[in-house]
Design an enzyme around this catalytic site. Structure first.
Site: not given
Length: 237
Positions: A100-104
């Site tokens: 999951l990317d940093k903002d997810s």
């Protein structure tokens, strides 16, 4: 457990790379040199490579509710917070399954079980991943068909398997693909910005009521259910 699998689980490399240790006579079981790759290792067997007594690495699989702001990496050159800071430091080496990317945020599996990782990431198994998304403006129902039919984004042709409109700016999407930042890029190309993105389901496993940053060990039944697509697959190739 087959000997090559045992050696790999003890940290001596991949199953293929440890086969050379076996065939060249460097492995002993209960004091006897073993060169047969099909040899089975029992729980009471003493396995040595050189003078080193080996033990199979304990299998660990947890579900983590990843908070936003954490990156999926063991170390970060920009000194950002990583998901491994949320887990005990004394565990064997583990890795995340997918990312999951940093903002997810939301459901993320962390394990040292290579068979489970393959069952969840190999494209032929088409494991469903379900996400809830909050947008910066109301979603136009006409765009639903475009997302379900699919179109090209950076990384390839992308589509969703299902899309539910839960509210004016609230969507639930189900994917079986694994294109990097797929949901954000698809919605961006249609004129939307994603304000919040959370994975809530992976195959049969749901995030439930776990708090951000919380983790728990999976049960044997849950692990078997996650591996089921690989064990029941009948495709050739």
């Amino acid at each position: 457990m087959r000997l090559n699998r045992f050696l790999a689980s003890a940290g001596l490399g991949s199953r293929r790379s440890v086969e050379e240790l076996i065939t060249t006579g460097q492995v002993r079981i209960n004091g006897r040199v073993i060169t047969d790759l099909a040899t089975q290792v029992g729980p009471d067997d003493a396995v040595k490579v050189g003078s080193r007594l080996l033990r199979a690495e304990q299998k660990i699989t947890v579900v983590l509710n990843k908070p936003a702001g954490y990156v999926c990496t063991a170390s970060d050159e920009r000194d950002r917070k990583t998901i491994f800071e949320l887990l005990p430091a004394n565990w064997p080496r583990v890795f995340h399954v997918g990312r999951l990317d940093k903002d997810s945020e939301g459901l993320l599996l962390v394990t040292n079980d290579g068979e489970l990782s393959l069952a969840l990431t190999h494209p032929r198994y088409k494991i469903e991943k379900e996400y809830e998304v909050i947008l910066d403006k109301p979603f136009e129902p006409k765009d639903r068909e475009k997302i379900l039919k699919g179109f090209h984004i950076m990384g390839g042709r992308a589509k969703a398997e299902r899309l539910e409109i839960l509210g004016p700016t609230h969507l639930r999407l189900t994917l079986t693909q694994g294109i990097k930042r797929q949901i954000r890029l698809m919605l961006y190309d249609l004129g939307y910005e994603v304000e919040r993105l959370a994975r809530v389901r992976l195959g049969p496993l749901r995030i439930g009521e776990m708090a951000p940053g919380e983790w728990r060990l999976l049960t044997a039944r849950e692990i078997a259910a996650l591996k089921a697509p690989a064990t029941t697959d009948t495709g050739k190739g």
